[in-house]
Design a protein around this motif. Structure first.
Motif, short mmCIF file in Angstrom:
data_model
loop_
_atom_site.label_atom_id
_atom_site.label_comp_id
_atom_site.label_asym_id
_atom_site.label_seq_id
_atom_site.Cartn_x
_atom_site.Cartn_y
_atom_site.Cartn_z
N ASN A 26 0.78 -1.34 0.01
CA ASN A 26 0.04 0.05 0.20
C ASN A 26 1.10 1.34 0.06
O ASN A 26 0.32 2.34 -0.03
N ARG A 27 2.18 0.95 -0.03
CA ARG A 27 2.91 2.25 0.14
C ARG A 27 4.30 1.71 -0.79
O ARG A 27 4.62 0.76 -0.61
N THR A 28 5.12 2.67 -1.02
CA THR A 28 6.44 2.36 -1.44
C THR A 28 7.50 1.91 -0.43
O THR A 28 7.24 2.63 0.81
N LEU A 29 8.23 1.12 -0.71
CA LEU A 29 9.19 0.46 0.40
C LEU A 29 10.36 1.17 0.22
O LEU A 29 10.74 1.62 -0.73
N THR A 30 11.06 1.32 1.47
CA THR A 30 12.36 1.92 1.28
C THR A 30 13.51 0.89 0.93
O THR A 30 12.80 -0.43 0.87
N GLU A 31 14.66 1.17 0.45
CA GLU A 31 15.57 0.39 0.05
C GLU A 31 15.92 -0.79 0.84
O GLU A 31 15.91 -2.00 0.66
N GLN A 32 15.88 -0.47 2.21
CA GLN A 32 16.19 -1.16 3.17
C GLN A 32 14.86 -2.41 3.51
O GLN A 32 15.29 -3.63 3.53
N GLU A 33 13.60 -1.71 3.29
CA GLU A 33 12.65 -2.64 3.54
C GLU A 33 12.54 -3.62 2.33
O GLU A 33 12.21 -4.65 2.34
N SER A 34 12.85 -2.89 1.26
CA SER A 34 13.07 -3.83 -0.17
C SER A 34 13.99 -5.06 0.01
O SER A 34 13.62 -6.05 -0.27
N ASN A 35 15.25 -4.72 0.51
CA ASN A 35 16.25 -5.58 0.55
C ASN A 35 15.90 -7.02 1.86
O ASN A 35 15.95 -7.97 1.62
N LEU A 36 15.09 -6.33 2.78
CA LEU A 36 14.51 -7.20 3.99
C LEU A 36 13.56 -8.02 3.25
O LEU A 36 13.67 -9.45 3.63
N ALA A 37 12.84 -7.49 2.43
CA ALA A 37 11.54 -8.55 1.79
C ALA A 37 12.45 -9.69 0.94
O ALA A 37 12.06 -10.56 1.02
N GLN A 91 2.18 -12.90 5.18
CA GLN A 91 1.61 -12.21 6.00
C GLN A 91 2.49 -11.82 7.46
O GLN A 91 2.36 -10.59 7.87
N ALA A 92 3.50 -12.55 7.60
CA ALA A 92 4.40 -12.23 8.61
C ALA A 92 5.36 -11.11 7.99
O ALA A 92 5.86 -10.17 8.78
N LEU A 93 5.77 -11.03 6.75
CA LEU A 93 6.40 -10.07 6.21
C LEU A 93 5.66 -8.68 6.25
O LEU A 93 6.18 -7.48 6.45
N GLN A 94 4.34 -8.92 5.92
CA GLN A 94 3.45 -7.71 6.14
C GLN A 94 3.56 -6.76 7.47
O GLN A 94 3.54 -5.84 7.59
N GLU A 95 3.46 -7.80 8.22
CA GLU A 95 3.44 -7.50 9.77
C GLU A 95 4.86 -6.89 10.29
O GLU A 95 4.99 -5.59 10.87
N GLU A 96 6.03 -7.41 9.91
CA GLU A 96 7.06 -6.95 10.14
C GLU A 96 7.54 -5.62 9.33
O GLU A 96 8.13 -4.73 10.09
N LEU A 97 7.06 -5.47 8.24
CA LEU A 97 7.49 -4.14 7.50
C LEU A 97 6.28 -3.01 7.62
O LEU A 97 6.38 -2.15 7.37
N GLY A 98 5.03 -3.47 8.36
CA GLY A 98 4.09 -2.41 8.67
C GLY A 98 3.71 -1.88 7.33
O GLY A 98 3.18 -0.90 7.15
#
Length: 176
Positions: A26-37, A91-98
């Protein structure tokens, strides 16, 4: 932001009938969030099995907005249980990244070299105001295979399922 990555995102050796699941954030991920995903999906795919057999798959983040999971079923068919495990991982990734990865009422468009989302309830207004038209590029997340992903994930709105619900997107009005 280059859209050329769409045609090369899924490895060429994967079958055209490989199953594809697209999760739109629902929003753009940061580079750090994209790397984590990417790390989480890679770990999941590395241990993904169906009835004890390994699933050949890949998990990728595209345009810092879309999490794409692909299973080449040439060797191992993805069963209900293995699909459920992928959903639990998301679902776990969704929760972890908010973030929200499961809101199917959000539509994704590409305009002015940016991805943006629009609730489906606001599409009629956006069309009437000229913000969206038949040539607006629409991400159709219901693609189910590698072949349909590469040929139709990003397409003009007038060529998508949206025209059935929003006839104003058609090139020519249907008339007499």
């Amino acid at each position: 932001m280059s859209l050329s990555i769409i045609s090369t995102a899924i490895p060429a050796h994967f079958s055209p009938q490989s199953r594809v699941w697209v999760y739109a954030a629902n929003r753009t991920l940061t580079e750090q969030e994209s790397n984590l995903a990417t790390e989480r999906m890679k770990a999941f795919v590395g241990s993904w099995t169906a009835h004890g057999a390994p699933v050949q798959g890949i998990g990728i983040v595209l345009l810092n907005r879309f999490l794409v999971l692909v299973a080449d079923e040439t060797m191992t068919h993805v069963s209900g249980c293995s699909t459920d495990s992928s959903v639990r991982m998301m679902q776990a990734l969704q929760e972890e990244l908010g973030i929200d990865l499961f809101n199917r009422t959000l539509l994704s468009f590409y305009q002015d070299e940016k991805v943006f989302t629009l609730p489906i309830a606001e599409l009629s207004t956006a069309i009437a105001e000229g913000k969206i038209n038949g040539d607006s590029l629409f991400f159709d997340h219901v693609v189910g295979t590698k072949d349909s992903f590469e040929s139709g994930w990003l397409q003009p709105a007038k060529k998508s399922w949206l025209v059935n619900r929003f006839p104003a997107l058609r090139e020519q009005p249907i008339g007499y």
